[in-house]
Design a protein around this motif. Structure first.
Motif, PDB file in Angstrom:
ATOM      1  N   UNK A 202       0.871  -1.184   0.000  1.00  0.00           N
ATOM      2  CA  UNK A 202       0.000   0.000   0.000  1.00  0.00           C
ATOM      3  C   UNK A 202       0.903   1.228   0.000  1.00  0.00           C
ATOM      4  N   UNK A 203       0.723   2.124  -0.970  1.00  0.00           N
ATOM      5  CA  UNK A 203       1.574   3.308  -1.080  1.00  0.00           C
ATOM      6  C   UNK A 203       0.719   4.533  -1.347  1.00  0.00           C
ATOM      7  N   UNK A 204       1.322   5.701  -1.094  1.00  0.00           N
ATOM      8  CA  UNK A 204       0.718   6.982  -1.456  1.00  0.00           C
ATOM      9  C   UNK A 204       1.619   7.661  -2.472  1.00  0.00           C
ATOM     10  N   UNK A 205       1.053   8.266  -3.531  1.00  0.00           N
ATOM     11  CA  UNK A 205       1.887   8.791  -4.627  1.00  0.00           C
ATOM     12  C   UNK A 205       2.799   9.931  -4.231  1.00  0.00           C
ATOM     13  N   UNK A 206       2.493  10.663  -3.133  1.00  0.00           N
ATOM     14  CA  UNK A 206       3.326  11.803  -2.781  1.00  0.00           C
ATOM     15  C   UNK A 206       4.485  11.437  -1.863  1.00  0.00           C
ATOM     16  N   UNK A 207       4.620  10.156  -1.484  1.00  0.00           N
ATOM     17  CA  UNK A 207       5.710   9.727  -0.618  1.00  0.00           C
ATOM     18  C   UNK A 207       6.590   8.722  -1.361  1.00  0.00           C
TER      19      UNK A 207
ATOM     20  N   UNK B  15      -6.251  10.822  10.717  1.00  0.00           N
ATOM     21  CA  UNK B  15      -6.018  12.262  10.823  1.00  0.00           C
ATOM     22  C   UNK B  15      -6.277  12.901   9.460  1.00  0.00           C
ATOM     23  N   UNK B  16      -6.512  14.210   9.415  1.00  0.00           N
ATOM     24  CA  UNK B  16      -6.726  14.852   8.113  1.00  0.00           C
ATOM     25  C   UNK B  16      -5.563  14.662   7.142  1.00  0.00           C
ATOM     26  N   UNK B  17      -4.332  14.495   7.658  1.00  0.00           N
ATOM     27  CA  UNK B  17      -3.190  14.304   6.757  1.00  0.00           C
ATOM     28  C   UNK B  17      -3.234  12.954   6.044  1.00  0.00           C
ATOM     29  N   UNK B  18      -4.085  12.022   6.494  1.00  0.00           N
ATOM     30  CA  UNK B  18      -4.223  10.726   5.825  1.00  0.00           C
ATOM     31  C   UNK B  18      -5.032  10.834   4.536  1.00  0.00           C
ATOM     32  N   UNK B  19      -5.661  11.962   4.313  1.00  0.00           N
ATOM     33  CA  UNK B  19      -6.523  12.128   3.150  1.00  0.00           C
ATOM     34  C   UNK B  19      -5.705  12.099   1.868  1.00  0.00           C
ATOM     35  N   UNK B  20      -6.257  11.492   0.818  1.00  0.00           N
ATOM     36  CA  UNK B  20      -5.599  11.473  -0.486  1.00  0.00           C
ATOM     37  C   UNK B  20      -5.736  10.131  -1.171  1.00  0.00           C
ATOM     38  N   UNK B  21      -4.920   9.946  -2.232  1.00  0.00           N
ATOM     39  CA  UNK B  21      -4.951   8.714  -3.016  1.00  0.00           C
ATOM     40  C   UNK B  21      -4.087   7.638  -2.379  1.00  0.00           C
ATOM     41  N   UNK B  22      -4.556   6.403  -2.464  1.00  0.00           N
ATOM     42  CA  UNK B  22      -3.807   5.237  -2.022  1.00  0.00           C
ATOM     43  C   UNK B  22      -3.749   4.228  -3.173  1.00  0.00           C
TER      44      UNK B  22
END
Length: 463
Positions: free
Chosen positions: A43-48, A93-100
């Motif tokens: 599981x990854x996030x595109x901004x990290x 948390x709100x920082x968890x929001x986004x694409x996965x």
């Protein structure tokens, strides 16, 4: 011989909504139904540039997990035999929001799917307070807290019509939830009965409070006082206009005499503002003269999963960890490498040719950058760079800054100005500006070229 099965990954089409402070499960499953116990689940996030959660060889791998997710993720292993690779995130948390991105690999065959997590919180009921007399009316303020994302707030009359507000401020607290405040001036015989309505557009829910102000509370207006205020406002506006015109004339005369634009044409996000071609060329020639230099890579600093070619101008990622001495200079977590050359003064420029692969980053780092253990590449850690992660082109600021290019250029020019303490990035093909870290952001110590290479990527110093 090993046999592999072809499959596809299925996730929800609509965003998954979570409430701050509680847990959420991100669903993802294989189709057709088959066991995923012996597969790799990522599981990854595109901004990290690292993982939210990694399951490999039958166990969870936490070595390169994003620090913000440590102790907060769980792969639901009981369902792996049914092909479910759902991920549970605790204490959202709100920082968890986004694409996965849900990525599953079985031998050479892999598939991935993308899903969206949105965070939403319904705040407190609006608190309306009467603050006093102002501008011939009564100042009324509406306050509320605990909202996410940023809510919409409006004043309404009894018929539901929106009323113009005097001011509106919104801020985020330490928990990243929004606090909001808006004010309106109520005039006698005009909207004395009004309500404050705050709406969460994600949840399509709102909270509303109302107030009525009786006639005796309104002040009586002195016409001479009004006339005096109008005259003072006119005089103030005339003074401001005169000062502005004088300043503009001085700036024009300075540019006319010197023949250049003596400022850095960047906005508050570090991106170049819109310039005419003539302005940009004049700025580049006068403000940022740069000297092209030849740089090479230092193999002693390269991560064991990176191969530095003999000419020390190319580096590629390999899926085999090399048996290399763990010297103090070598990176052991991030797959990156430093250049041999270091700079402490002057302006220097070199180019990097981008090969295949979705994960890479290009920039500079201070010589004392942390080599051992986990760090997140950013100016706070001594790294100034741009890169691509899962197709997202971005600047590696503390909170990643998306870049407007639809795709990354084939060659990037890195320009380091040690005297000004800034780093600039250009498309080497057409000289178009990409991003700049503004003056003073790079400290006065030895700075070296820095490259990061991810899965399947290859970078070349050019020429």
């Amino acid at each position: 011989p090993l046999s592999y099965f072809f499959f596809c990954l299925i996730g929800p089409r609509d965003p998954v909504t979570a409430i701050p402070g509680v847990e959420i499960v991100l669903p993802c499953h294989l189709s057709p139904k088959m066991s995923a116990e012996n597969m790799e689940v990522r599981w990854v996030r595109p901004e990290f540039l690292s993982f939210v959660h990694l399951y490999r060889n039958g166990t969870d791998q936490y070595e390169k997990q994003i620090p913000e997710y440590r102790g907060r993720t769980e792969l639901l292993k009981a369902a792996l035999t049914d092909g479910n690779v759902d991920l549970r995130i605790f204490h959202v948390t709100p920082s968890d929001e986004g694409q996965y991105h849900c990525f599953v690999q079985d031998g050479p065959f892999y598939e991935e799917t993308v899903l969206e997590l949105q965070v939403a919180a319904l705040g407190s009921a609006p608190l309306i307070s009467v603050e006093g007399h102002q501008d011939g009316g009564i100042l009324v303020v509406c306050q509320s807290a605990g909202w996410y994302p940023e809510p919409e707030i409006v004043w309404k009359d009894p018929n539901g019509r929106h009323l113009p507000s005097l001011s509106e401020t919104k801020s985020q607290g330490e928990n990243s939830l929004f606090e909001t405040e808006t004010a309106v001036i109520v005039k006698e015989q005009s909207n004395q009965h009004l309500s404050c309505c705050i709406t969460n557009t994600v949840l399509s829910q709102d909270k509303e409070s109302a107030v009525y102000i009786a006639d005796p509370f309104f002040p009586r207006v002195n016409p001479w006082k009004v006339a005096l205020i109008v005259i003072l406002m006119v005089l103030f506006g005339f003074t401001c206009l005169t000062v502005y015109l004088c300043k503009m004339k001085g700036n024009y005369q300075t540019e006319k005499n010197t023949g250049h634009i003596d400022y850095i044409p960047i906005n508050e996000k570090g991106q170049f503002r819109n310039l005419t071609l003539k302005e940009f060329v004049r700025w580049r020639r006068h403000v940022a003269p740069i000297e092209e230099v030849t740089v090479t890579l230092n193999p002693d600093t390269a991560h064991p999963e990176l191969v530095v070619f003999e000419n020390e101008k190319s580096v590629r990622w390999t899926d085999t960890r090399q048996d290399l001495p763990d010297n103090p200079e070598r990176f052991d977590c991030w797959t990156c490498v430093l250049g041999r050359e270091g700079f402490t003064s002057g302006s220097h420029c070199w180019e990097v040719e981008l090969g295949a692969g979705k994960w890479w980053a290009v920039g500079v780092a201070r010589e004392s950058v942390q080599r051992k253990g986990w760090t997140s590449p950013s100016p706070e850690e001594g790294i100034w760079a741009v890169g691509q992660w899962m197709g997202q082109f971005q600047a590696l600021t503390f909170t990643r800054t998306p870049l407007p290019q639809s795709r990354a250029p084939s060659r990037i020019r890195v320009c380091l100005d040690c005297d000004r303490g800034q780093v600039m990035f250009f498309d080497a093909g057409d000289e178009a500006p990409i991003f700049t870290f503004p003056p003073g952001s790079v400290p006065g110590e030895r700075i070296r070229p820095w490259l990061s290479v991810g899965v399947g990527s290859c970078l070349n110093l050019y020429p």
